[in-house]
Design a protein around this motif. Structure first.
Motif, short mmCIF file in Angstrom:
data_model
loop_
_atom_site.label_atom_id
_atom_site.label_comp_id
_atom_site.label_asym_id
_atom_site.label_seq_id
_atom_site.Cartn_x
_atom_site.Cartn_y
_atom_site.Cartn_z
N GLU A 157 -9.69 0.31 14.42
CA GLU A 157 -8.78 0.74 15.49
C GLU A 157 -8.46 2.24 15.37
O GLU A 157 -8.26 2.93 16.37
CB GLU A 157 -7.49 -0.08 15.46
CG GLU A 157 -7.73 -1.50 15.98
CD GLU A 157 -6.58 -2.44 15.65
OE1 GLU A 157 -6.18 -3.18 16.54
OE2 GLU A 157 -6.10 -2.43 14.49
N ARG A 158 -8.40 2.72 14.15
CA ARG A 158 -8.12 4.16 13.95
C ARG A 158 -9.29 5.00 14.42
O ARG A 158 -9.11 6.06 15.02
CB ARG A 158 -7.81 4.44 12.48
CG ARG A 158 -6.53 3.72 12.05
CD ARG A 158 -6.16 4.04 10.62
NE ARG A 158 -5.26 3.02 10.11
CZ ARG A 158 -4.29 3.22 9.25
NH1 ARG A 158 -4.11 4.42 8.75
NH2 ARG A 158 -3.53 2.24 8.84
N SER A 201 5.80 6.66 6.64
CA SER A 201 5.17 6.48 7.96
C SER A 201 3.98 7.40 8.14
O SER A 201 3.93 8.51 7.60
CB SER A 201 6.20 6.73 9.06
OG SER A 201 6.47 8.10 9.16
N HIS A 261 2.73 5.13 15.62
CA HIS A 261 2.67 4.64 14.24
C HIS A 261 1.36 3.88 14.04
O HIS A 261 1.04 2.98 14.82
CB HIS A 261 3.85 3.70 13.95
CG HIS A 261 5.11 4.45 13.69
ND1 HIS A 261 5.42 4.96 12.45
CD2 HIS A 261 6.12 4.82 14.51
CE1 HIS A 261 6.58 5.61 12.52
NE2 HIS A 261 7.03 5.52 13.75
N ARG A 301 -3.85 0.55 2.16
CA ARG A 301 -2.52 0.32 2.79
C ARG A 301 -1.45 1.14 2.10
O ARG A 301 -1.38 1.15 0.87
CB ARG A 301 -2.14 -1.15 2.68
CG ARG A 301 -2.70 -1.97 3.81
CD ARG A 301 -2.12 -3.38 3.82
NE ARG A 301 -2.51 -4.06 5.03
CZ ARG A 301 -1.82 -3.99 6.17
NH1 ARG A 301 -0.71 -3.32 6.24
NH2 ARG A 301 -2.24 -4.62 7.24
N GLY A 323 -7.11 4.33 6.97
CA GLY A 323 -6.86 2.89 7.01
C GLY A 323 -7.61 2.12 5.95
O GLY A 323 -7.66 0.89 5.99
N GLU A 369 0.32 2.71 10.76
CA GLU A 369 0.27 2.13 9.41
C GLU A 369 -0.41 0.76 9.40
O GLU A 369 -1.07 0.40 8.44
CB GLU A 369 1.67 1.98 8.80
CG GLU A 369 2.47 3.25 8.65
CD GLU A 369 3.27 3.59 9.91
OE1 GLU A 369 3.11 2.91 10.93
OE2 GLU A 369 4.06 4.54 9.87
N GLU A 370 -0.20 -0.03 10.47
CA GLU A 370 -0.72 -1.40 10.49
C GLU A 370 -2.10 -1.51 11.13
O GLU A 370 -2.66 -2.60 11.20
CB GLU A 370 0.26 -2.32 11.25
CG GLU A 370 1.66 -2.40 10.64
CD GLU A 370 1.65 -2.95 9.22
OE1 GLU A 370 0.86 -3.88 8.95
OE2 GLU A 370 2.41 -2.44 8.38
N LEU A 371 -2.63 -0.39 11.63
CA LEU A 371 -3.91 -0.47 12.34
C LEU A 371 -5.08 -0.57 11.36
O LEU A 371 -5.05 -0.01 10.27
CB LEU A 371 -4.12 0.77 13.22
CG LEU A 371 -3.16 0.97 14.40
CD1 LEU A 371 -3.60 2.18 15.22
CD2 LEU A 371 -3.13 -0.27 15.28
N SER A 372 -6.13 -1.30 11.78
CA SER A 372 -7.33 -1.42 10.94
C SER A 372 -8.12 -0.11 11.01
O SER A 372 -7.91 0.70 11.94
CB SER A 372 -8.20 -2.57 11.47
OG SER A 372 -8.71 -2.22 12.74
N TRP A 407 2.27 2.03 0.65
CA TRP A 407 3.37 1.23 0.08
C TRP A 407 4.65 1.47 0.88
O TRP A 407 5.53 0.63 0.93
CB TRP A 407 3.62 1.62 -1.38
CG TRP A 407 2.54 1.21 -2.32
CD1 TRP A 407 1.36 0.59 -1.99
CD2 TRP A 407 2.53 1.37 -3.74
NE1 TRP A 407 0.61 0.37 -3.12
CE2 TRP A 407 1.32 0.85 -4.21
CE3 TRP A 407 3.41 1.93 -4.66
CZ2 TRP A 407 0.96 0.84 -5.55
CZ3 TRP A 407 3.07 1.94 -6.00
CH2 TRP A 407 1.86 1.39 -6.44
N ARG A 461 1.96 8.74 11.47
CA ARG A 461 1.91 8.74 12.93
C ARG A 461 0.75 9.62 13.39
O ARG A 461 0.54 10.74 12.89
CB ARG A 461 3.23 9.28 13.51
CG ARG A 461 4.38 8.34 13.19
CD ARG A 461 5.53 8.49 14.13
NE ARG A 461 6.02 9.85 14.21
CZ ARG A 461 6.84 10.28 15.18
NH1 ARG A 461 7.22 9.46 16.13
NH2 ARG A 461 7.27 11.51 15.18
#
Lengths: 238, 299
Positions: A76-77, A61, A68, A56, A53, A70-73, A58, A63
Motif C-alpha cells: 500500500e505504501r 507516528s 498516517h 513495524r 513498511g 503506520e498500519e499500511l502494508s 513500536w 505521516r
C-alpha cells in the motif's frame, strides 16, 4: 498539503527486545533531497525499513502526504508513492535486468513500457545490459538497477539506502549526478542514507545525523558542512 | 525450451493412444498410471517449491485430504465420483489457503518441517475419527463404466496434463513473475509492492488443489484407503526426488523426473527384487550427486 511529503514524530522501533530507534523526529519536504548519515549501527537503515513498511514501529507516528501510514502494508505504501532502493541492493539476482525493472513497475503495470524508457534514459548502461542477469552486473550497475527499479513505480518519495557502498569514486560521482538529475526532472523528494558524509552533504539540501538510534544533529547541508563538530567527527578536516 | 514443451504435448497424445497399442495393458496401465500420478504430484509441488521457493515436505497431507473427502462423499453420501473428486480438490485447496498466512511466515526448512508435522498429525487425527473409518480405512466400489480398464490411466493423464498446463501458465504469467520474485528475495518483492502473503497463499492453494485431486483419483483407483496409505511420508520423499531429479522450477523437469524414477524403479523391482531398495537408493544418490540441479535444472 503541509508541503511535507514525510513527517515522522517520536518514532521508536527495534528488533525483538532491542530498541534501535529512540524518539526520531524528521521530515522531508516536497522536492527536497534529505540525507541521513552517522556511524554503523546508528539506525539509519532501520529507519528506512520502518518508512517502507518492512518493519513495524513500536511507537510514534509516520505521516506521508498528511496521512498516517503506520498500519499500511509495504504494498500500500508503494501504491501511495514510497519506493525504496534497499541496503545490499536487494535485487532479484537470478532474473535479468529488464525482469527486475518490470517487477519494479508491479503496481504500475499499465505504464510499464513508458517507465522502462524513462529509467533507461537515466541509466543507458541498463538498456545495454537488459538481458544480463542482475547477479552478473558490477556493483555500480547493480546500484543503478536498484535505483532504476525503485523509479519504475513512479514514486513521490524515493529512499536510497547506502548509495556509495562498495563503489569506486568515479561511479559514485556519476550516481550523484543522476540523483540530482532525477530530482530536477521528476520533481520528487529523495531521502538518502549515506555513510560517505561529504557525498551526503554535497547532494542534499538538508541532513540529519544519527547516533545510537537518536538524531544528534540536523540542519541545512551547507550549514552542517561549516559546523566544526561535523568537520571534526565525520570529515576529519580539523 | 518452447520446442521441448511441444514435444511434451506429443508425449501426452502418445500416452492417450497407448492403451490401444500395448499388448499387456493391465501391467503397463498400472506402471503408466503410477508414473502419471507421480508426475502430477511433482508438478503440483513445483508450483510451490520451484516457482515460489517454499518446500512443503508434507504436501502429501493434501493428497490425504483430497482422497478422504472424495472417498467419504462417495461412500457415505453416494455422491458420484467426479463431483466428489472436485470437492476433494477444493477442500484441499481451501485448507491450504486458510492455513497459508500463518504457516508461510516460516521459511525454508522451518516451513518444510512444519508441513511434514501437519501431514503426520493429520494422519493421526484421521486414524482416530469415526467418520473416516479410523485405522480400518474406507472401502470404495470398483469402477464400472465407460473406458473400463483405461479409466484411471485417462484420469491420471488428464491430471498430469492440467498440472503441466498450470505450470506453463505460472512460468509465463504475471502471477508467476510475482512468485519468482518471492522465490528470489521476499523482502525485495515486498518492497516493489508485491502482496507476498496473497501470492504465496494462492501458490500454496493451487499446489494443494492439484495434490488433492491426485489423492481423490488414487483413492478410487486402489478402492481402499487408510491413514497409512494416504498420509505416507515416503510418497512425499518420492515426489521430492522426482522433482529434484528432473529439475526444480522448470515446466518439464518434474514430468521427466517422475517418469525416470518410476521406470527405473519398475526395472529394478522386476529384475532385482531382493536388493530393489538398495539399488534404487544408490541410483537416487548418484542422480542427485551428478546432476544436483536436476536434469533440466536452471537454478
Amino acid at each position: 498539503m503541509s508541503g511535507k511529503v514525510l513527517e515522522v514524530s517520536d518514532l521508536r522501533a527495534g528488533y525483538g527486545d532491542v530498541e534501535i530507534l529512540r524518539s526520531i523526529h524528521l521530515h522531508v519536504s516536497d522536492g527536497e533531497i534529505v540525507a541521513i548519515f552517522g556511524s554503523n549501527g546508528s539506525g539509519k537503515s532501520t529507519f528506512l525499513k520502518v518508512v517502507a513498511g518492512l518493519l513495524r514501529p513500536w511507537g510514534g507516528s509516520v505521516r506521508y502526504m498528511d496521512e498516517h501510514i503506520e498500519e499500511l502494508s509495504p504494498e500500500e505504501r508503494v501504491r501511495r508513492g514510497i519506493a525504496l532502493a534497499a541496503e545490499g541492493r536487494k535485487l532479484f539476482l537470478g532474473m535479468s535486468v529488464e525482469e527486475n525493472l518490470l517487477l519494479g513497475s508491479w503496481i504500475k503495470r499499465d505504464k510499464v513500457r513508458e517507465n522502462l524508457e524513462r529509467v533507461y534514459e537515466y541509466f543507458p548502461q541498463l538498456r545495454e545490459k537488459r538481458k544480463t542477469l542482475a547477479g552478473d552486473l558490477s556493483g555500480g550497475q547493480q546500484q543503478m538497477l536498484s535505483i532504476g527499479r525503485a523509479l519504475m513505480s513512479e514514486p513521490r518519495l524515493l529512499m536510497i539506502d547506502e548509495l556509495s557502498l562498495g563503489l569506486a569514486p568515479a561511479v559514485v560521482d556519476r550516481l550523484a549526478q543522476i540523483i540530482l538529475s532525477i530530482r530536477e526532472k521528476e520533481g520528487i523528494s529523495i531521502l538518502v542514507v549515506e555513510q560517505e558524509v561529504s557525498l551526503a552533504l554535497e547532494i542534499s539540501d538538508r541532513a540529519y545525523v544519527f547516533d545510537l538510534g537518536t538524531i544528534v544533529d540536523e540542519g541545512s547541508s551547507e550549514e552542517l558542512l561549516r559546523r566544526d563538530s561535523i568537520r571534526r567527527t565525520y570529515l576529519s578536516l580539523m | 525450451m518452447a520446442r521441448l514443451e511441444k514435444v511434451i504435448f506429443i508425449f501426452f497424445a502418445v500416452l492417450a493412444v497407448l492403451p490401444l497399442l500395448l499388448p499387456d495393458w493391465p501391467y503397463w496401465g498400472r506402471v503408466l498410471s503410477s508414473a502419471l500420478m507421480l508426475s502430477s504430484l511433482a508438478l503440483a509441488q513445483n508450483v510451490l517449491l520451484g516457482y515460489t521457493g517454499y518446500p512443503a515436505f508434507g504436501g502429501i497431507a493434501f493428497f490425504g485430504i483430497g482422497g478422504y473427502t472424495t472417498a467419504i462423499l462417495m461412500k457415505s453420501y453416494s455422491v458420484p465420483f467426479l463431483p466428489s473428486l472436485l470437492v476433494g480438490g477444493m477442500v484441499a485447496g481451501f485448507t491450504a489457503l486458510i492455513i497459508a498466512p500463518p504457516l508461510m511466515r516460516l521459511k525454508s526448512h522451518y516451513f518444510a518441517i512444519t508441513t511434514l508435522a501437519l501431514q503426520l498429525a493429520l494422519g493421526e487425527v484421521v486414524a482416530n475419527l469415526e467418520f473416516t473409518g479410523g485405522t480400518d480405512g474406507i472401502n470404495l466400489p470398483i469402477y464400472r463404466g465407460p473406458f473400463e480398464g483405461y479409466f484411471f490411466h485417462f484420469m491420471f493423464l488428464f491430471l498430469a496434463l492440467i498440472s503441466f498446463l498450470i505450470n506453463l501458465w505460472v512460468d509465463r504469467s504475471v502471477f508467476g513473475y510475482a512468485l519468482k520474485a518471492i522465490r528470489e528475495d521476499e523482502v525485495a518483492a515486498e518492497s516493489v509492492g508485491v502482496n507476498t502473503v496473497l501470492f504465496k497463499s494462492f501458490s500454496f492453494g493451487i499446489s494443494s488443489f492439484l495434490t488433492g485431486l491426485v489423492g481423490g483419483v488414487y483413492a478410487y483407483w486402489i478402492t481402499y484407503i487408510d491413514p497409512t496409505s494416504m498420509f505416507d511420508p515416503l510418497l512425499s520423499v518420492k515426489t521430492f526426488v522426482a522433482l529434484l531429479l528432473g529439475g526444480v522450477g522448470t515446466t518439464i523437469g518434474p514430468l521427466l523426473g517422475a517418469f525416470l524414477l518410476e521406470m527405473v524403479s519398475e526395472i529394478v523391482w522386476s529384475g532385482l527384487t531382493e536388493v530393489h531398495g538398495i539399488i534404487l537408493g544408490l541410483l537416487i544418490v548418484l542422480g542427485i550427486l551428478l546432476v544436483p540441479r536436476g536434469i533440466l535444472g536452471v537454478r
